[in-house]
Design a protein around this motif. Structure first.
Motif, PDB file in Angstrom:
ATOM      1  N   ILE A  95       0.873  -1.173   0.000  1.00  0.00           N
ATOM      2  CA  ILE A  95       0.000   0.000   0.000  1.00  0.00           C
ATOM      3  C   ILE A  95       0.909   1.221   0.000  1.00  0.00           C
ATOM      4  O   ILE A  95       1.761   1.371   0.883  1.00  0.00           O
ATOM      5  CB  ILE A  95      -0.929   0.022   1.219  1.00  0.00           C
ATOM      6  CG1 ILE A  95      -1.922  -1.140   1.145  1.00  0.00           C
ATOM      7  CG2 ILE A  95      -1.681   1.353   1.297  1.00  0.00           C
ATOM      8  CD1 ILE A  95      -2.852  -1.239   2.332  1.00  0.00           C
ATOM      9  N   ARG A 127       1.430   5.538  -0.494  1.00  0.00           N
ATOM     10  CA  ARG A 127       0.750   6.816  -0.310  1.00  0.00           C
ATOM     11  C   ARG A 127       1.626   7.950  -0.808  1.00  0.00           C
ATOM     12  O   ARG A 127       2.821   7.987  -0.520  1.00  0.00           O
ATOM     13  CB  ARG A 127       0.408   7.035   1.166  1.00  0.00           C
ATOM     14  CG  ARG A 127      -0.609   6.052   1.737  1.00  0.00           C
ATOM     15  CD  ARG A 127      -0.790   6.266   3.232  1.00  0.00           C
ATOM     16  NE  ARG A 127      -1.873   5.463   3.801  1.00  0.00           N
ATOM     17  CZ  ARG A 127      -1.730   4.215   4.210  1.00  0.00           C
ATOM     18  NH1 ARG A 127      -0.533   3.622   4.133  1.00  0.00           N
ATOM     19  NH2 ARG A 127      -2.768   3.548   4.707  1.00  0.00           N
ATOM     20  N   LYS A 129      -4.000   7.008  -1.800  1.00  0.00           N
ATOM     21  CA  LYS A 129      -3.679   5.694  -1.247  1.00  0.00           C
ATOM     22  C   LYS A 129      -3.906   4.647  -2.327  1.00  0.00           C
ATOM     23  O   LYS A 129      -5.017   4.506  -2.843  1.00  0.00           O
ATOM     24  CB  LYS A 129      -4.571   5.420  -0.029  1.00  0.00           C
ATOM     25  CG  LYS A 129      -4.346   4.080   0.649  1.00  0.00           C
ATOM     26  CD  LYS A 129      -5.330   3.910   1.810  1.00  0.00           C
ATOM     27  CE  LYS A 129      -5.202   2.558   2.465  1.00  0.00           C
ATOM     28  NZ  LYS A 129      -6.209   2.367   3.547  1.00  0.00           N
ATOM     29  N   CYS A 156      -8.730   1.121  -0.629  1.00  0.00           N
ATOM     30  CA  CYS A 156      -7.921   1.932  -1.557  1.00  0.00           C
ATOM     31  C   CYS A 156      -8.727   2.238  -2.814  1.00  0.00           C
ATOM     32  O   CYS A 156      -9.253   1.318  -3.459  1.00  0.00           O
ATOM     33  CB  CYS A 156      -6.646   1.189  -1.938  1.00  0.00           C
ATOM     34  SG  CYS A 156      -5.558   0.797  -0.550  1.00  0.00           S
TER      35      CYS A 156
END
Length: 201
Positions: free
Chosen positions: A124, A126, A131, A160
């Motif tokens: 994940i 950012r 995101k 997300c």
């Protein structure tokens, strides 16, 4: 048949990761117990509390320091890898390669796939308030629609809105069509070469 093989591989990976974590956890218990016993031994033998504590702490922190050092060495290697070196990485190492180089590009990176239960998402990332769920595919052949399907489902699980699949290979036409329909960003070998790899060959 392909779906069955994909599920079998997924469960095999989960079992292997679970076994590795169990072995590592047990080894840590044994090492820490040994460190405590040696610390107590030196304490009583030398009648030196601080000496015993020093031995105990040194032995207990040594594995952590070694892991930290190895991680930094590997990260440095990943930041100076060619695409042909990437081709020989394992799937887990490919995730680490992506982590190192995406951080270099300014992303905050969380590896959620290392435990095995990743729900189709490996990383994940950012950046600029976005995101993004990422699936890493270190492949020899072309990546098919299964990767796109998995990242769509996994991104929903992790909340997300943005989805991405990154591979050192290329995508099939069907995977590209599905990705365009589902708004999934695809980074193939050429994107890795241009955006992630610092050593050009």
């Amino acid at each position: 048949m392909a779906r069955r093989n994909t599920n079998t591989n997924m469960f095999d990976n989960v079992r292997r990761n679970t076994r590795k974590k169990t072995v590592y956890k047990n080894a840590s218990y044994v090492w820490n117990f040994t460190a405590i016993m040696l610390g107590l031994y030196f304490w009583f033998l030398g009648k030196n509390l601080f000496g015993g504590l020093a031995v105990m702490l040194t032995l207990m922190l040594a594995p952590w320091f070694v892991r930290f050092l190895r991680k930094k060495i590997k990260e440095k290697a990943y930041l100076h890898s060619s695409i042909y070196q990437v081709d020989h990485l394992s799937g887990h190492d490919f995730e680490d390669f992506l982590c190192a180089n995406l951080r270099r590009l300014g992303y905050k990176v969380e590896n959620v796939g290392s435990g095995g239960n990743d729900y189709g998402v490996d990383l994940i990332i950012r950046k600029n308030g976005k995101k993004t769920a990422v699936q890493a595919k270190r492949y020899k052949g072309k990546v098919g629609i299964e990767a796109v399907q998995q990242i769509v489902a996994g991104a929903e699980y992790y909340g997300c809105k943005n989805r991405m699949v990154i591979t050192n290979s290329y995508f099939t036409p069907a995977a590209k069509r599905l990705a365009a329909k589902c708004n999934v960003t695809l980074w193939d070998r050429d994107d890795c070469q241009n955006k992630l790899v610092t050593i050009k060959e």
